[in-house]
Scaffold this active site. Structure first.
Site, PDB file in Angstrom:
ATOM      1  CG  ASP A 197      -2.132   0.754   1.026  1.00  0.00           C
ATOM      2  OD1 ASP A 197      -3.092   0.090  -0.106  1.00  0.00           O
ATOM      3  OD2 ASP A 197      -2.733   1.626   1.503  1.00  0.00           O
TER       4      ASP A 197
ATOM      5  CD  GLU B 265      -3.326   8.146   2.631  1.00  0.00           C
ATOM      6  OE1 GLU B 265      -2.860   7.309   2.233  1.00  0.00           O
ATOM      7  OE2 GLU B 265      -4.303   8.464   3.342  1.00  0.00           O
TER       8      GLU B 265
ATOM      9  CD  GLU C  71      -8.919   9.254  -0.860  1.00  0.00           C
ATOM     10  OE1 GLU C  71      -8.954   7.585  -0.968  1.00  0.00           O
ATOM     11  OE2 GLU C  71      -8.886   9.993  -0.579  1.00  0.00           O
TER      12      GLU C  71
ATOM     13  CD  GLU D 197      -9.376  -0.593  -3.096  1.00  0.00           C
ATOM     14  OE1 GLU D 197      -9.033  -0.908  -2.642  1.00  0.00           O
ATOM     15  OE2 GLU D 197      -8.742   0.872  -3.476  1.00  0.00           O
TER      16      GLU D 197
END
Length: 221
Positions: free
Chosen positions: A47, A88, A140, A210
């Site tokens: 990620d 982040e 998101e 995803e």
């Protein structure tokens, strides 16, 4: 009763893949405390690489919001998202140190590579603004819904993973996702049938990517 928008209709239509993306076994394993921490480390490394490819995509969304939206508030919403990405990336670096994940040695796996290519395709000037905003919201929203689930009542999320869950499962991020969704819905209201079809296809593709990303974290490719 709140008016249901186009996106909600699509979610109902594609409920199976939406649930697969937002309630994946990897996410459920975090919530019930059974997660294999090696899988979490895999997810963390992959990620981090994804976020670094996500940044230029969001930058392209910002440019399109300035040029194509007709609403100054769109730019402000997306700009807030870009600002949060800097924090982040720093969070990932701290977590990498904590979990002994050396990001410089992490190689993007197939699912990650495919997601990255998808983002690059969306950055084309040929892609219509409503399609881009639909994809942006979906990317998101999957994380928001997934990690918020890990914080709901009755969770057994390991304490060392609650930081990750709060990063995307907090109310502030939920409100941000809602703002992005409102932009997408406004754009879709006046979109042509062709653009609506493209936006729906992109939404489904995000959900598929995803699911593949979660699978990769559990040991798939």
């Amino acid at each position: 009763m709140e008016k249901r928008g186009v996106i909600d209709t699509w979610i109902d239509k594609h409920r199976s893949i939406y649930t697969a993306a937002t309630r994946h076994a990897f996410v459920v394993s975090i919530r019930d405390g059974s997660v294999d921490l090696s899988s979490f480390r895999t997810w963390l490394g992959q990620d981090y690489l994804f976020v670094r490819r996500f940044v230029p995509f969001v930058a392209s969304v910002l440019i399109r919001a300035c040029k194509d939206s007709g609403e100054s508030s769109d730019m402000e919403v997306v700009l807030g998202g870009i600002a949060s990405l800097n924090d982040e990336i720093e969070w990932f670096k701290r977590e990498g140190s904590k979990w002994d994940v050396d990001f410089s040695t992490v190689v993007p796996q197939r699912a990650n590579q495919e997601y990255g290519r998808f983002l690059e395709d969306l950055m084309s000037s040929e892609v219509k603004y409503p399609v881009i905003m639909t994809a942006f919201w979906a990317i998101e929203a999957v994380y928001q819904e997934s990690f918020a689930h890990c914080l709901e009542d009755g969770n057994k999320t390991p304490v060392e993973l609650t930081g990750a869950c709060h990063r995307w499962g907090n109310d502030g991020f939920k409100q941000y996702c809602s703002s992005v969704k409102n932009i997408a819905e406004r754009c879709l209201e006046n979109a042509s049938g062709e653009v609506l079809g493209e936006a729906e296809d992109v939404l489904v593709r995000v959900l598929e990517l995803e699911v593949a990303f979660w699978e990769m974290s559990r040991g798939g490719q």
